[in-house]
Scaffold this motif. Sequence first.
Motif: not given
Length: 347
Positions: A253-265
């Motif tokens: 959603r536009p304007g909503e924050s996305s902390p932790r937007a990536a992860a690795v394995t």
Amino acid sequence: MACGAALAALAVPPAAAGPLGGGPPHWAAKDSGAPQVRFRGLAAVGRDTAWLAGTAGTVLRTTDGGASWRNVSPPGAADLQFRDVEAFDARHAVVLAIGEGEASRVYRTDDGGATWTESFRNTDPRAFYDCLAFFDRRHGLAVSDPVDGRFRILSTGDGGRSWRVLPADGMPAALDGEAGFAASGQCLVTSGPKDAWLATGGGAHARVLHSADRGLTWTAADTPLPAGDPARGVFALAFRDRAHGLAVGGDYRPGESSPRAAAVTADGGRTWRPAAAPPPAYRSGAAWLPHSRTAALAVGPTGTDLTTDGGRTWRTVDTGSYDTVDCAADLSCWAAGEQGRVARLER
């Protein structure tokens, strides 16, 4: 629209740098001629050839590096929403239309889009297919949101000419509200002859499901990406081999924050750790740079991010809007998105 000096850090083998020319890599926009279309489906065959799939039943193909695009849309498909395309070369491709019931369909072409064959039409009103992926030119899978509490897997062994629904016995139960995101054609990805991964969202946890036997049995693992809302989860996966993978997503959603937007394995998706410095916002697509063990790109409506350390840290290198990104073995990378946007990585 240049990515600037930050992209100069891309890990491209010196012997292979020639075809890209000189100077820092950057997204070079190409005119698709379809500004009314949003392209979430993209297949990078090579520097000259790429396929796009998007809204209003649109499929485009270029064989001259994006200088011109041919509309090769299947006839009678104007009401469909194509969200994924898998291309084997300039002539052979498979596209997926998403939606409830009969809106979910698969088409295949063997002549560069001059003619198409509808090889699958969903007849179950409870199913909604999101993504497809191939292991090789013959074997592939497509995934539907859960039916009777489990994700439904479609399988082909003849290059997409015919499909069958796999038994649900080997699929773990879906979480309440869990589904896939048809945002970039990358909610289902493969590596090697038998490994596949499925990205999910909408549930209490954003998960990645893994199969080591071409979709017959699956195991599920939680990721640290945002969850707990229908708009949050893992939107795209990228694996450079059967062990090392990336997950990107967030809250679309536009304007909503996305902390932790990536992860690795590093263990084939059994465990996931958050990126130490993730992208600053929701990202819907990801791709490893060809022949690199450490460099990858992530794209979304607010920009492109680059990692040069295998996904541990990311930095924004472009602010253009793209929904999906794909790279080919000849070192070429393409991106596509809203308002007919398409670009190729050049230097």
